[in-house]
Design an enzyme around this catalytic site. Structure first.
Site, mmCIF file in Angstrom:
data_model
loop_
_atom_site.group_PDB
_atom_site.id
_atom_site.type_symbol
_atom_site.label_atom_id
_atom_site.label_comp_id
_atom_site.label_asym_id
_atom_site.label_seq_id
_atom_site.Cartn_x
_atom_site.Cartn_y
_atom_site.Cartn_z
ATOM 1 N N LYS A 42 30.391 -5.573 -28.018
ATOM 2 C CA LYS A 42 31.255 -4.392 -28.122
ATOM 3 C C LYS A 42 30.474 -3.085 -28.039
ATOM 4 O O LYS A 42 30.919 -2.139 -27.408
ATOM 5 C CB LYS A 42 32.020 -4.390 -29.461
ATOM 6 C CG LYS A 42 33.076 -5.442 -29.602
ATOM 7 C CD LYS A 42 33.928 -5.239 -30.852
ATOM 8 C CE LYS A 42 33.125 -5.151 -32.127
ATOM 9 N NZ LYS A 42 33.963 -5.121 -33.338
ATOM 10 N N LYS A 43 29.327 -3.036 -28.722
ATOM 11 C CA LYS A 43 28.639 -1.757 -28.920
ATOM 12 C C LYS A 43 27.277 -1.650 -28.242
ATOM 13 O O LYS A 43 26.650 -0.596 -28.277
ATOM 14 C CB LYS A 43 28.473 -1.495 -30.426
ATOM 15 C CG LYS A 43 29.793 -1.434 -31.171
ATOM 16 C CD LYS A 43 29.603 -1.165 -32.644
ATOM 17 C CE LYS A 43 30.945 -1.109 -33.361
ATOM 18 N NZ LYS A 43 30.785 -0.797 -34.774
#
Length: 130
Positions: A44-45
């Site tokens: 996600k990051k």
């Protein structure tokens, strides 16, 4: 009363995390919290959390508002988690507003306002400067 479910990384635990868990719990009788796995967080990051997944799960399980903690291994499994825990309400921070509306046939979606002036990213940046 209702079963509530929420998800998050909960890295570098802070008052914003506590506030959302407390407010989520106030919406029902049982709060189920999915803690993003290290691999999911990287996906996600683009970075791994400061604290490993089992340490983060341990922190969240120690919060009095939380009834059940589980490892969230995939964003694609959200419906499965909602169904597994018989969640009536999915609670997310308002930074996700609109992104989970397509789950509304499985649970009521509530976006709670984030605690202003606090975020894990900003805390990490302050620490890096020290």
């Amino acid at each position: 009363m209702s079963n509530i479910i929420t998800f998050g990384t909960f890295d570098v635990f802070h008052v914003g995390h506590l506030n959302i868990l407390k407010r989520a719990k106030s919406l029902g009788n049982r709060l189920f919290v999915g803690v993003s796995s290290d691999a999911l967080n990287f996906q996600k990051k683009g970075r791994y959390p400061v604290y490993e997944e089992y340490d983060r799960m341990s922190i969240i399980s120690g919060i009095k508002y939380v009834d059940v903690v589980f490892l969230e291994e995939s964003l694609d499994l959200k419906v499965s988690y909602i169904q597994k825990y018989n969640a009536d309400i999915l609670v997310m921070g308002d930074d996700w507003k609109g992104k989970f509306d397509h789950f509304s046939s499985f649970a009521k979606i509530i976006y709670l306002e984030r605690t202003p002036t606090v975020s894990t990213t900003s805390i990490i940046e302050v620490i890096k400067k020290c």
